[in-house]
Design a protein around this motif. Structure first.
Motif, short mmCIF file in Angstrom:
data_model
loop_
_atom_site.label_atom_id
_atom_site.label_comp_id
_atom_site.label_asym_id
_atom_site.label_seq_id
_atom_site.Cartn_x
_atom_site.Cartn_y
_atom_site.Cartn_z
N HIS A 199 -15.04 45.99 28.49
CA HIS A 199 -14.93 47.44 28.37
C HIS A 199 -15.11 47.90 26.93
N LEU A 200 -15.87 48.98 26.78
CA LEU A 200 -16.02 49.62 25.48
C LEU A 200 -15.11 50.84 25.36
N TYR A 201 -14.63 51.32 26.51
CA TYR A 201 -13.80 52.52 26.53
C TYR A 201 -12.59 52.30 27.43
N TYR A 241 -10.44 64.12 33.04
CA TYR A 241 -10.85 62.74 32.76
C TYR A 241 -11.08 62.61 31.25
N PHE A 242 -10.45 61.59 30.67
CA PHE A 242 -10.54 61.33 29.23
C PHE A 242 -11.07 59.93 28.99
N LYS A 243 -11.71 59.74 27.83
CA LYS A 243 -12.10 58.40 27.40
C LYS A 243 -11.80 58.24 25.93
N LYS A 244 -11.61 56.98 25.55
CA LYS A 244 -11.35 56.63 24.15
C LYS A 244 -12.03 55.30 23.89
N GLN A 245 -12.78 55.22 22.80
CA GLN A 245 -13.46 53.98 22.46
C GLN A 245 -12.44 52.92 22.06
N ILE A 246 -12.64 51.71 22.56
CA ILE A 246 -11.79 50.59 22.22
C ILE A 246 -12.28 50.01 20.90
N ASN A 247 -11.37 49.83 19.98
CA ASN A 247 -11.74 49.27 18.67
C ASN A 247 -11.80 47.76 18.70
#
Length: 148
Positions: free
Chosen positions: A18-20, A142-148
């Protein structure tokens, strides 16, 4: 020097997958007269893998999906009380404004935490007959957040 190089390699490595991260908030607002309905904002605090509850159907294998409902159910969630659209006197605009303020507060917190709104969807559920005074107004954020 080799420790610095190793640190840079480890830091720049992103695991596959997963990237997000994604989050959904569902707002359920009652449109039941006399204030007898229940209105809530719901956020799941659990992560579920849809694959555990999915089945590929085919011509050769069309047996029903036998996923256990108890395993699908989420028991850890945040529930925020909202006001119903109606009270004994009819539609209550103060209740709608109060709900807006609470939902805006939650959405603002998500944005402050680095989440990005992907989409907002809403719909109304009611039986649809002339005598029907019951129903729900549902909005999903619906929300998304980039995974660091």
């Amino acid at each position: 020097m080799s420790l610095i190089c190793l640190g840079l390699v480890v830091y720049s490595f992103k695991p596959e997958g997963h990237l997000y991260d994604f989050k959904t908030i569902t707002v359920v607002e009652s449109i039941v007269p006399n204030g007898v309905g229940r209105s809530r904002m719901i956020e799941s605090l659990e992560i579920k893998d849809y694959k555990e509850f999915s089945k590929i159907m085919s011509e050769d294998d069309n047996e029903r999906n036998k996923a256990d409902r108890g395993e699908i159910r989420v028991k850890n969630y945040e529930e925020t009380k909202l006001l119903n659209f109606f009270n004994i006197g009819g539609i209550r605009f103060q209740n709608i404004a109060a709900n807006d303020a609470i939902v805006n507060s939650r959405v603002s917190q998500f944005l402050d935490e680095g989440w990005e709104i992907v989409s907002i969807n809403s719909g109304v559920e009611s039986v649809g007959s002339a005598d029907d005074n019951n129903g729900l107004f549902i909005t999903r954020f619906y929300f998304k957040k980039q995974i660091n």
